[in-house]
Design an enzyme around this catalytic site. Sequence first.
Site, mmCIF file in Angstrom:
data_model
loop_
_atom_site.group_PDB
_atom_site.id
_atom_site.type_symbol
_atom_site.label_atom_id
_atom_site.label_comp_id
_atom_site.label_asym_id
_atom_site.label_seq_id
_atom_site.Cartn_x
_atom_site.Cartn_y
_atom_site.Cartn_z
ATOM 1 N N THR A 142 48.148 -69.027 -45.152
ATOM 2 C CA THR A 142 48.355 -68.979 -47.104
ATOM 3 C C THR A 142 49.803 -69.817 -47.184
ATOM 4 O O THR A 142 50.300 -70.306 -46.707
ATOM 5 C CB THR A 142 48.957 -67.730 -47.286
ATOM 6 O OG1 THR A 142 47.029 -66.600 -46.022
ATOM 7 C CG2 THR A 142 48.211 -66.493 -48.129
ATOM 8 N N GLY A 181 52.780 -64.775 -40.221
ATOM 9 C CA GLY A 181 53.445 -63.337 -39.238
ATOM 10 C C GLY A 181 54.609 -64.187 -38.113
ATOM 11 O O GLY A 181 53.738 -65.034 -37.590
ATOM 12 N N GLU A 425 44.292 -60.701 -44.081
ATOM 13 C CA GLU A 425 42.884 -61.653 -43.311
ATOM 14 C C GLU A 425 42.040 -60.637 -44.408
ATOM 15 O O GLU A 425 40.972 -60.844 -43.942
ATOM 16 C CB GLU A 425 42.665 -60.800 -42.485
ATOM 17 C CG GLU A 425 42.094 -61.087 -41.235
ATOM 18 C CD GLU A 425 42.735 -62.492 -40.940
ATOM 19 O OE1 GLU A 425 43.537 -62.952 -40.529
ATOM 20 O OE2 GLU A 425 41.404 -63.627 -40.628
HETATM 21 C C1 LIG Z 1 36.930 -66.951 -49.171
HETATM 22 C C2 LIG Z 1 36.333 -67.220 -49.226
HETATM 23 C C3 LIG Z 1 35.457 -67.101 -48.091
HETATM 24 C C4 LIG Z 1 36.172 -68.365 -50.382
HETATM 25 O O1 LIG Z 1 35.840 -69.652 -49.616
HETATM 26 P P1 LIG Z 1 34.761 -70.483 -50.533
HETATM 27 O O2 LIG Z 1 34.654 -71.800 -49.430
HETATM 28 O O3 LIG Z 1 35.132 -70.652 -51.636
HETATM 29 O O4 LIG Z 1 33.493 -69.603 -50.654
HETATM 30 P P2 LIG Z 1 32.817 -69.976 -50.996
HETATM 31 O O5 LIG Z 1 31.980 -70.511 -51.308
HETATM 32 O O6 LIG Z 1 31.380 -68.074 -51.445
HETATM 33 O O7 LIG Z 1 31.271 -69.648 -49.436
HETATM 34 C C5 LIG Z 1 31.589 -70.687 -48.063
HETATM 35 C C6 LIG Z 1 30.754 -70.594 -47.120
HETATM 36 O O8 LIG Z 1 31.398 -70.231 -45.516
HETATM 37 C C7 LIG Z 1 30.849 -69.066 -45.966
HETATM 38 N N1 LIG Z 1 31.543 -68.121 -44.619
HETATM 39 C C8 LIG Z 1 32.975 -67.784 -45.856
HETATM 40 N N2 LIG Z 1 34.115 -67.372 -44.623
HETATM 41 C C9 LIG Z 1 32.889 -67.228 -43.308
HETATM 42 C C10 LIG Z 1 33.240 -66.895 -42.006
HETATM 43 N N3 LIG Z 1 34.816 -66.717 -41.909
HETATM 44 N N4 LIG Z 1 32.813 -66.459 -41.047
HETATM 45 C C11 LIG Z 1 31.788 -67.411 -41.498
HETATM 46 N N5 LIG Z 1 31.558 -68.407 -42.454
HETATM 47 C C12 LIG Z 1 32.411 -68.048 -43.800
HETATM 48 C C13 LIG Z 1 30.281 -68.259 -46.416
HETATM 49 O O9 LIG Z 1 29.220 -67.159 -46.193
HETATM 50 C C14 LIG Z 1 29.405 -69.334 -47.008
HETATM 51 O O10 LIG Z 1 28.049 -69.305 -46.434
HETATM 52 P P3 LIG Z 1 27.278 -70.311 -47.898
HETATM 53 O O11 LIG Z 1 27.750 -71.139 -47.829
HETATM 54 O O12 LIG Z 1 26.697 -68.686 -48.922
HETATM 55 O O13 LIG Z 1 25.801 -70.468 -46.794
HETATM 56 C C15 LIG Z 1 37.893 -68.043 -47.989
HETATM 57 O O14 LIG Z 1 38.087 -69.027 -47.875
HETATM 58 C C16 LIG Z 1 37.863 -66.291 -46.775
HETATM 59 O O15 LIG Z 1 38.024 -65.923 -46.548
HETATM 60 N N6 LIG Z 1 39.911 -66.572 -48.067
HETATM 61 C C17 LIG Z 1 40.721 -65.114 -47.068
HETATM 62 C C18 LIG Z 1 41.829 -65.941 -46.595
HETATM 63 C C19 LIG Z 1 41.999 -64.913 -45.927
HETATM 64 O O16 LIG Z 1 41.152 -63.939 -44.757
HETATM 65 N N7 LIG Z 1 42.982 -65.687 -44.949
HETATM 66 C C20 LIG Z 1 44.022 -64.710 -43.816
HETATM 67 C C21 LIG Z 1 44.834 -65.025 -43.725
HETATM 68 S S1 LIG Z 1 46.073 -64.755 -41.384
HETATM 69 C C22 LIG Z 1 46.143 -63.398 -41.950
HETATM 70 O O17 LIG Z 1 46.554 -62.735 -43.096
HETATM 71 C C23 LIG Z 1 46.998 -62.244 -40.698
HETATM 72 C C24 LIG Z 1 46.972 -61.524 -41.247
HETATM 73 C C25 LIG Z 1 46.890 -60.250 -39.653
HETATM 74 C C26 LIG Z 1 48.304 -59.391 -39.313
HETATM 75 O O18 LIG Z 1 49.428 -59.176 -40.466
HETATM 76 O O19 LIG Z 1 48.247 -57.873 -39.335
HETATM 77 C C1 LIG Z 2 51.495 -58.677 -43.781
HETATM 78 C C2 LIG Z 2 51.278 -59.269 -44.198
HETATM 79 C C3 LIG Z 2 50.776 -60.677 -43.266
HETATM 80 C C4 LIG Z 2 49.921 -61.882 -44.054
HETATM 81 N N1 LIG Z 2 50.136 -62.760 -42.276
HETATM 82 C C5 LIG Z 2 49.748 -63.937 -42.552
HETATM 83 C C6 LIG Z 2 49.175 -64.674 -41.778
HETATM 84 O O1 LIG Z 2 49.802 -64.429 -40.383
HETATM 85 N N2 LIG Z 2 48.666 -65.830 -41.944
HETATM 86 C C7 LIG Z 2 48.737 -66.338 -43.122
HETATM 87 O O2 LIG Z 2 48.115 -67.015 -43.639
HETATM 88 N N3 LIG Z 2 48.455 -66.160 -44.629
HETATM 89 C C8 LIG Z 2 48.704 -63.993 -44.234
HETATM 90 N N4 LIG Z 2 49.174 -63.721 -44.699
HETATM 91 C C9 LIG Z 2 48.770 -63.898 -46.450
HETATM 92 C C10 LIG Z 2 47.390 -63.014 -46.878
HETATM 93 O O3 LIG Z 2 46.439 -63.127 -45.943
HETATM 94 C C11 LIG Z 2 47.120 -63.079 -48.136
HETATM 95 O O4 LIG Z 2 48.463 -62.393 -48.813
HETATM 96 C C12 LIG Z 2 45.813 -62.783 -48.360
HETATM 97 O O5 LIG Z 2 44.615 -63.852 -47.539
HETATM 98 C C13 LIG Z 2 45.240 -62.523 -49.958
HETATM 99 O O6 LIG Z 2 45.461 -63.782 -50.616
HETATM 100 P P1 LIG Z 2 46.653 -63.915 -51.830
HETATM 101 O O7 LIG Z 2 47.656 -63.369 -51.256
HETATM 102 O O8 LIG Z 2 46.511 -65.599 -52.237
HETATM 103 O O9 LIG Z 2 45.392 -63.187 -52.848
HETATM 104 P P2 LIG Z 2 45.015 -63.127 -54.294
HETATM 105 O O10 LIG Z 2 43.779 -63.962 -53.656
HETATM 106 O O11 LIG Z 2 46.021 -64.144 -54.973
HETATM 107 O O12 LIG Z 2 44.566 -61.804 -55.115
HETATM 108 C C14 LIG Z 2 45.076 -61.311 -56.175
HETATM 109 C C15 LIG Z 2 44.077 -60.616 -56.612
HETATM 110 O O13 LIG Z 2 43.001 -61.638 -57.055
HETATM 111 C C16 LIG Z 2 42.165 -61.101 -56.946
HETATM 112 N N5 LIG Z 2 41.117 -62.405 -56.868
HETATM 113 C C17 LIG Z 2 41.623 -63.388 -55.773
HETATM 114 N N6 LIG Z 2 40.183 -64.288 -55.909
HETATM 115 C C18 LIG Z 2 40.186 -63.671 -56.435
HETATM 116 C C19 LIG Z 2 38.197 -63.974 -56.556
HETATM 117 N N7 LIG Z 2 37.341 -65.019 -57.027
HETATM 118 N N8 LIG Z 2 37.551 -63.426 -57.318
HETATM 119 C C20 LIG Z 2 37.505 -61.802 -57.636
HETATM 120 N N9 LIG Z 2 39.361 -61.318 -57.500
HETATM 121 C C21 LIG Z 2 40.089 -62.370 -56.781
HETATM 122 C C22 LIG Z 2 42.121 -60.267 -55.771
HETATM 123 O O14 LIG Z 2 40.558 -59.476 -55.241
HETATM 124 C C23 LIG Z 2 43.177 -59.626 -55.504
HETATM 125 O O15 LIG Z 2 43.065 -59.098 -56.671
HETATM 126 C C24 LIG Z 2 49.874 -61.946 -44.675
HETATM 127 C C25 LIG Z 2 49.964 -60.951 -45.687
HETATM 128 C C26 LIG Z 2 50.389 -59.482 -45.535
HETATM 129 C C27 LIG Z 2 50.115 -58.893 -46.888
#
Ligand SMILES: CC(C)(COP(=O)(O)OP(=O)(O)OC[C@H]1O[C@@H](n2cnc3c(N)ncnc32)[C@H](O)[C@@H]1OP(=O)(O)O)[C@@H](O)C(=O)NCCC(=O)NCCSC(=O)CCCC(=O)O
Ligand SMILES: Cc1cc2nc3c(=O)[nH]c(=O)nc-3n(C[C@H](O)[C@H](O)[C@H](O)COP(=O)(O)OP(=O)(O)OC[C@H]3O[C@@H](n4cnc5c(N)ncnc54)[C@H](O)[C@@H]3O)c2cc1C
Length: 660
Positions: A142, A181, A425
């Site tokens: 992120t 984190g 996540e």
């Molecule tokens: C929302 C998307 C999916 C958007 O990507 P995009 O390429 O624009 O999406 P799209 O065109 O709609 O789809 C692309 C394509 O990729 C596939 N895909 C998407 N995600 C996955 C996956 N996880 N596994 C397997 N496949 C996946 C989708 O199904 C789509 O496939 P398709 O084109 O339909 O065949 C992605 O970028 C995403 O997952 N964003 C969320 C980011 C996230 O989860 N960050 C986590 C950071 S780490 C963290 O927060 C740790 C915290 C833990 C803690 O504190 O405890």
């Molecule tokens: C406690 C904590 C720990 C974290 N740890 C990590 C870590 O270890 N590593 C890491 O990389 N990240 C980490 N993150 C970041 C976290 O993964 C992101 O904050 C999370 O994935 C959400 O993304 P964003 O902040 O860009 O939210 P945004 O995408 O900006 O979301 C804001 C609003 O916009 C809306 N929105 C955004 N895109 C769309 C769309 N395409 N369609 C409709 N609505 C949309 C959402 O629904 C939401 O209401 C952490 C966050 C927190 C709070």
Amino acid sequence: ESQLIIKERQQTTFQVEELINLLDGGKEKTALRRSIEQTILSDPLMKTDKIGYLTREQKYVQSVRRMMYFFTDLAKRNKWNIEDPHCPEMLFLSRSLSSVVAFMIHMGAFVPSISSFGTLEQVSKWQPLAKECLIIGCYAQTELGHGTNLRRLETTSTFDRNTQEFIVNTPNLSSMKWWPGDMGKSANHAMVMAQLITNGENHGMQAFIVPIRDMTTHKPLPGVEVGNIGSIMSLEDTDNGYLRLNNVRIPKENMLAKYANVDRSGRFQQTGNNRLMYASMMNLRIVLTREQMIHALQKACTIAARYSCVRKQGSLTPNGPEIPIMDYVTQQNKVIPRIALAYALDFTIMEVRHRYVQFLADVTRGDLSNMAEMHAISSGIKANASERTVAGVETLRRACGGHGYSMASGLPYLLLSVTGSCTYEGENTVLYLQVARYLIKTAANISMGKSVDGSSAYLAENTEARCSATSQEEFYDHSLLDACFKHRSKQLLQSVAMDLQGLLAEGKQQMEAWNLLSIQLVNSAKAHIERYIVATSASFVRKLNCSLKVKKLLNQLCSLVALHQITNFPGDFLKDGYLDSHQLDLARKAEVKLLQSLRHNVVGLVDAFDFRDEILGSCIGAYDGNAYERLYDYAKNDVMNKNDVHEESYQYLRPHLHRG
Ligand SMILES: CC(C)(COP(=O)(O)OP(=O)(O)OC[C@H]1O[C@@H](n2cnc3c(N)ncnc32)[C@H](O)[C@@H]1OP(=O)(O)O)[C@@H](O)C(=O)NCCC(=O)NCCSC(=O)CCCC(=O)O
Ligand SMILES: Cc1cc2nc3c(=O)[nH]c(=O)nc-3n(C[C@H](O)[C@H](O)[C@H](O)COP(=O)(O)OP(=O)(O)OC[C@H]3O[C@@H](n4cnc5c(N)ncnc54)[C@H](O)[C@@H]3O)c2cc1C
């Protein structure tokens, strides 16, 4: 022990230990879990100070001290297998540690992503260092400007042919890594997700291991600016950080090259499916659902259920004896459906984990056919479990009245820490929209006559137009309830798929039409996942080898989860006449009857979650039910009470007081 809680336990109709074993996955697993808990909780170096008494900095320092000792000493001495996030020791660990702690991202995201993205050679170089904590890593995906839309990450990693290095750069303010984190103060390495650029061409997001701190002095390396992002809502045991990289050079080998690589001339080669760069997030979504969400819900249920049985207020007869608040049906309606949900989610996630392990084996064989479905399930479960856990914990907190507002109850801490799980996540709405993307594709396949299987097979089945129930009792039947959920989901999907086609036919662009319909799409995704939970938990219970008493009880809990959803959100079930208002009344009556029949097992059901008092951290939810004694003790020990007269009173109060 409170007489009231003793009485509750006497009313329990089943062997609590049997249910404990069942939730742990067998008797031996319960023994293993308890021995891990005993070792951790009895070790003076693992002790934590009471929640609520530490500053943010003290929490971080305490957490680093405990966890470094844990990983480098305690776990090794006890030969706990903590290498695999799905091994029993790892599954039990988060319970014993009782809060989100330092190095969870190091162990839970950095270490596994080395094997997700790395070649065998890279895994053998980096993983032993990370597992032994000889290096500390974070998962830096992120950025300040982007978290969801990974395609638009702005950090770049540009290949320099002359030196065979990558130059990693965060070119502007919004490209700074933000949130990871363990990154702010602890990590000396970062798994940086960056746009790979070679020979002037962008090849999308890839993973790079970037050293960020000197291994001797721990000072940021040249070109690196790193720090803590400041106070956050909760989870202050960790140092969520920011990271700015000013053209930092790393060796070519630090690009993790399992699915893509760059040769010496800078030629890019994709060797595996690029979706697999995203797929590693599935793992963490599943792990966190159990460790952070379901456990939090189970703890809150334990606290609220025990407290509701020892708290007396009011009576059911004029001037009659006061009754435990648990005897009020409205209280039962707050507590018991949450207990049922905690069970259903636990059973569901066990099944999801099992499927994920199979999926990983398929991937190793090169079979990615289940990826889309696995992604939909893991995303949907994470979103649904976090949303319902947060709502559930807040309901349970309020169910404890005034004492639920005190940190002493343990409930505010649970609520504040779990609320983040709706965002990290993968933000929940965004995840539901990923589920919807899968569903819309499935609907298109069905309309083209293609076969669909797995969790969405029902979408191709013919279903009745109306629910057949004519009596209250039928609303306990799992297949009848499942049919309601199938119908709701099918109907919502059909309706939004048709609207989508309509908008496209009118000439709207796909993405614009998608956005216009996104509220319906999210509802359709929720309905699909809620049906998955209803069906998976019921089939899990059906297959269980356990006593009839326990099976009956668990069947009742599964029915309650479905019924509670129908009676609280009836709109979509009534919308096209699948249920009518008479049937809804029958469902409501069935629910009240079920609550009353589960009432006397409430304490047994939460005892079966088997959280030790030290892990619950609650004055009102402890095993012995002595809530008032503990609350008084908590107040007496408050830092504000260390002197009878607070120093501030000399300074600010006394100058103004009337002294007689
Ligand atoms: C929302 C998307 C999916 C958007 O990507 P995009 O390429 O624009 O999406 P799209 O065109 O709609 O789809 C692309 C394509 O990729 C596939 N895909 C998407 N995600 C996955 C996956 N996880 N596994 C397997 N496949 C996946 C989708 O199904 C789509 O496939 P398709 O084109 O339909 O065949 C992605 O970028 C995403 O997952 N964003 C969320 C980011 C996230 O989860 N960050 C986590 C950071 S780490 C963290 O927060 C740790 C915290 C833990 C803690 O504190 O405890
Ligand atoms: C406690 C904590 C720990 C974290 N740890 C990590 C870590 O270890 N590593 C890491 O990389 N990240 C980490 N993150 C970041 C976290 O993964 C992101 O904050 C999370 O994935 C959400 O993304 P964003 O902040 O860009 O939210 P945004 O995408 O900006 O979301 C804001 C609003 O916009 C809306 N929105 C955004 N895109 C769309 C769309 N395409 N369609 C409709 N609505 C949309 C959402 O629904 C939401 O209401 C952490 C966050 C927190 C709070």
